[in-house]
Write a protein that holds these residues in place. Structure first.
Motif, PDB file in Angstrom:
ATOM      1  N   UNK A  64       4.571  45.547 -15.938  1.00 55.26           N
ATOM      2  CA  UNK A  64       5.532  46.594 -16.301  1.00 55.26           C
ATOM      3  C   UNK A  64       6.949  46.237 -15.885  1.00 55.26           C
ATOM      4  N   UNK A  65       7.094  45.639 -14.722  1.00 57.96           N
ATOM      5  CA  UNK A  65       8.435  45.315 -14.234  1.00 57.96           C
ATOM      6  C   UNK A  65       9.106  44.170 -14.957  1.00 57.96           C
ATOM      7  N   UNK A  66       8.399  43.491 -15.861  1.00 61.69           N
ATOM      8  CA  UNK A  66       8.969  42.337 -16.554  1.00 61.69           C
ATOM      9  C   UNK A  66      10.175  42.719 -17.389  1.00 61.69           C
ATOM     10  N   UNK A  67      10.001  43.754 -18.206  1.00 61.98           N
ATOM     11  CA  UNK A  67      11.107  44.232 -19.059  1.00 61.98           C
ATOM     12  C   UNK A  67      11.054  45.765 -19.107  1.00 61.98           C
ATOM     13  N   UNK A  68      11.195  46.371 -17.956  1.00 60.85           N
ATOM     14  CA  UNK A  68      11.184  47.827 -17.849  1.00 60.85           C
ATOM     15  C   UNK A  68      12.640  48.290 -17.865  1.00 60.85           C
ATOM     16  N   UNK A  69      13.103  48.806 -18.998  1.00 57.05           N
ATOM     17  CA  UNK A  69      14.530  49.014 -19.206  1.00 57.05           C
ATOM     18  C   UNK A  69      14.915  50.462 -19.475  1.00 57.05           C
ATOM     19  N   UNK A  70      13.950  51.376 -19.560  1.00 55.44           N
ATOM     20  CA  UNK A  70      14.276  52.744 -19.919  1.00 55.44           C
ATOM     21  C   UNK A  70      15.154  53.416 -18.870  1.00 55.44           C
ATOM     22  N   UNK A  71      15.988  54.349 -19.333  1.00 52.43           N
ATOM     23  CA  UNK A  71      16.824  55.114 -18.422  1.00 52.43           C
ATOM     24  C   UNK A  71      16.066  56.293 -17.817  1.00 52.43           C
ATOM     25  N   UNK A  72      14.915  56.621 -18.387  1.00 49.00           N
ATOM     26  CA  UNK A  72      14.167  57.770 -17.873  1.00 49.00           C
ATOM     27  C   UNK A  72      12.668  57.581 -18.079  1.00 49.00           C
ATOM     28  N   UNK A  73      12.155  57.919 -19.256  1.00 50.86           N
ATOM     29  CA  UNK A  73      10.720  57.862 -19.507  1.00 50.86           C
ATOM     30  C   UNK A  73      10.327  56.592 -20.253  1.00 50.86           C
ATOM     31  N   UNK A  74       9.073  56.135 -20.089  1.00 46.72           N
ATOM     32  CA  UNK A  74       8.619  54.899 -20.746  1.00 46.72           C
ATOM     33  C   UNK A  74       8.468  55.066 -22.252  1.00 46.72           C
ATOM     34  N   UNK A  75       8.857  54.027 -22.988  1.00 41.50           N
ATOM     35  CA  UNK A  75       8.838  54.045 -24.452  1.00 41.50           C
ATOM     36  C   UNK A  75       7.869  53.003 -24.992  1.00 41.50           C
ATOM     37  N   UNK A  76       7.339  53.272 -26.174  1.00 41.76           N
ATOM     38  CA  UNK A  76       6.598  52.251 -26.902  1.00 41.76           C
ATOM     39  C   UNK A  76       7.561  51.159 -27.344  1.00 41.76           C
ATOM     40  N   UNK A  77       7.130  49.901 -27.280  1.00 43.49           N
ATOM     41  CA  UNK A  77       7.957  48.849 -27.856  1.00 43.49           C
ATOM     42  C   UNK A  77       7.667  48.746 -29.360  1.00 43.49           C
ATOM     43  N   UNK A  78       8.358  47.862 -30.030  1.00 45.20           N
ATOM     44  CA  UNK A  78       8.243  47.801 -31.487  1.00 45.20           C
ATOM     45  C   UNK A  78       6.824  47.454 -31.932  1.00 45.20           C
ATOM     46  N   UNK A  79       6.190  46.494 -31.249  1.00 49.95           N
ATOM     47  CA  UNK A  79       4.830  46.114 -31.628  1.00 49.95           C
ATOM     48  C   UNK A  79       3.840  47.247 -31.446  1.00 49.95           C
ATOM     49  N   UNK A  80       3.930  47.944 -30.321  1.00 52.19           N
ATOM     50  CA  UNK A  80       3.052  49.087 -30.079  1.00 52.19           C
ATOM     51  C   UNK A  80       3.309  50.194 -31.098  1.00 52.19           C
ATOM     52  N   UNK A  81       4.566  50.401 -31.460  1.00 49.60           N
ATOM     53  CA  UNK A  81       4.904  51.446 -32.432  1.00 49.60           C
ATOM     54  C   UNK A  81       4.290  51.156 -33.802  1.00 49.60           C
ATOM     55  N   UNK A  82       4.385  49.898 -34.232  1.00 47.25           N
ATOM     56  CA  UNK A  82       3.818  49.515 -35.528  1.00 47.25           C
ATOM     57  C   UNK A  82       2.295  49.638 -35.500  1.00 47.25           C
TER      58      UNK A  82
END
Length: 468
Positions: free
Chosen positions: A432-450
């Motif tokens: 998770x800490x590799x590219x955890x960039x949200x300002x608040x809550x966790x988001x789906x990335x593009x691959x997960x969204x598709x």
């Protein structure tokens, strides 16, 4: 039944403000989730915002209302998606383009897979504020005011950065305007052409399973477009192939800001909140006698209402009657955020309660907020499997109740982040800490969204809704 294009529908009747309502009639009512503004400075800034041009126009708001009326009738599907909390720094052409790409990918998969028009509403161009469960937090042993979004303060863990700054309201207006300019240029200027479907697939997504499946769909669309052109169809005359309408939305968390952008339209003799095409009331601010409900009860925009586990059928019935007294189709979007383990128990009585009132609402599923937890590594996260399960249960309950599951409400990004666990790339807790960039809550990335969009399209295809 023939599926009707939402924009072709006859305009539904418009909501009218209740007797005695004014843009400032919310003042003096109970209110929650407000930062400790300096009152004099707050009035000065909001008076300045009130003199600025509207961000969106009443005609655009009416167009969204027509589209949502089609969704409430089971003739279209709502995709509401975007950032958890927008950052001022993300209001760039590149940032806007990245969000638009993934929303367009999801919309095309839902349209192609389910054969339904998709109404696209972004959590964009104004989603700068966030409600919080606590007013303060402890960082490295120091108690600080909580970060409430860029419209209020800054996330840096310093007392000065966390102090509410009313000038950020004005910055939020200008960043929203800049984002809207970029969106209009991209959606009307060729970037949203269907023949650009392959270009929407980013390289880091293309190498995943969902990305490769998306490429196959894009190939089929390309062949279909070539076939139509070979048959003599003038593709340049079909505007729907070259332009899309992406409407904007955000939580109406700060009534002072929303009031400053609420304008009276002489033509329709109605009030519109011109900060966005659609605004919603959060699960923490839906008090029937509260300021947020009072303010939004009088505007003509479509209104979203978050429905959490603590919402009772009677409360929801009363809120529907308060916010939609004239039973206008598509006026209300009820966004359930119940949690994967609660849907089958809590959703049926809510559906029945609203059905008994006769309100023609849009039911949408927010599978994100009810499934948030802190992982062993200390990051706030969500499991992809829980998100998918809540959507599946949402569809299943609607099927059993004979009601229409009209949409999904997602927090996502076009970036290659690692904020939600699982998905095709199987993001693990220690990653998770590799590219955890949200300002608040966790988001789906593009691959997960598709990946999620393919599942939702399948849910729609496998459901025998009367309108389809």
């Amino acid at each position: 039944m023939r599926v009707t294009e939402p924009g072709a529908l006859v305009a539904p009747p418009e909501h009218r403000a209740p007797a005695g309502w004014r843009p400032d009639s919310w003042r003096g009512l109970p209110i929650t989730q407000q930062p400790p503004w300096d009152p004099a400075a707050l009035e000065r800034v909001t008076e300045e915002i009130a003199l600025l041009p509207p961000l969106v126009l009443p005609a655009e708001i009416r167009e969204l209302h027509r589209s949502l009326a089609a969704v409430s009738a089971g003739e279209a599907f709502l995709l509401q998606a975007g950032d958890c909390a927008e950052r001022f720094s993300s209001c760039t052409e590149q940032g806007v383009r990245g969000k638009l790409k993934v929303i367009l990918q999801l919309a095309i998969l839902l349209t192609y897979g389910a054969g339904l028009p998709v109404v696209k509403v972004g959590r964009i161009a104004g989603q700068f504020g966030k409600p919080r469960s606590q007013p303060t937090e402890v960082v490295d042993g120091v108690e600080l005011p909580v970060f409430r979004g860029d419209i209020v303060n800054s996330p840096e863990p310093r007392a000065e950065a966390r102090r509410p700054d009313v000038n950020r309201l004005l910055r939020a207006y200008h960043h929203s305007a800049a984002t809207l300019d970029a969106l209009r240029a991209l959606t009307l200027g060729g970037s949203a052409d269907l023949d650009q479907a392959h270009a929407w697939n980013q390289e880091f997504v293309r190498r995943t399973g969902p990305g490769q499946d998306y490429e196959k769909v894009a190939d089929e669309i390309t062949r279909a477009l070539r076939f139509m052109a070979a048959c003599g169809v003038d593709m340049n005359e079909l505007r729907a192939l070259h332009q899309v309408h992406l409407f904007t939305s955000h939580e109406a968390l700060l009534p002072h800001y929303e009031q400053a952008l609420t304008r009276y339209d002489e033509k329709s003799r109605a009030w519109f909140d011109t900060s966005a095409h659609m605004v919603w009331i959060g699960d923490r601010t839906r008090q029937l006698d509260g300021a947020h409900v009072e303010l939004l009860s009088g505007i003509t925009n479509p209104i979203g209402l978050k429905v959490g586990p603590s919402t009772t059928p009677e409360q929801l019935r009363q809120l529907c009657d308060r916010l939609d007294p004239n039973h206008v189709p598509g006026r209300l979007v009820l966004i359930t955020r119940l949690g994967a383990t609660n849907v089958t128990d809590l959703l049926p009585p809510l559906l029945r309660a609203v059905n008994e009132t006769g309100h023609s609402v849009v039911w949408a599923c927010d599978p994100m907020h009810g499934n948030t937890f802190v992982s062993r590594s200390g990051y706030k996260t969500r499991r992809f499997s829980d998100i998918l399960t809540e959507i599946a249960m949402f569809f299943g309950v609607h099927r059993a109740e004979g009601t229409y599951p009209g949409g999904i409400h997602l927090e996502l990004t076009g970036d290659d982040v690692t904020e939600c666990l699982g998905g095709v790339e199987d993001v693990l807790d220690n990653q998770l800490g590799t590219r955890y960039e949200t300002a608040c809550d966790p988001r789906l990335n593009a691959g997960q969204s598709i990946q999620l969009a393919f599942h939702v399209a399948q849910f729609l295809r496998s459901s025998a809704w009367p309108a389809h």
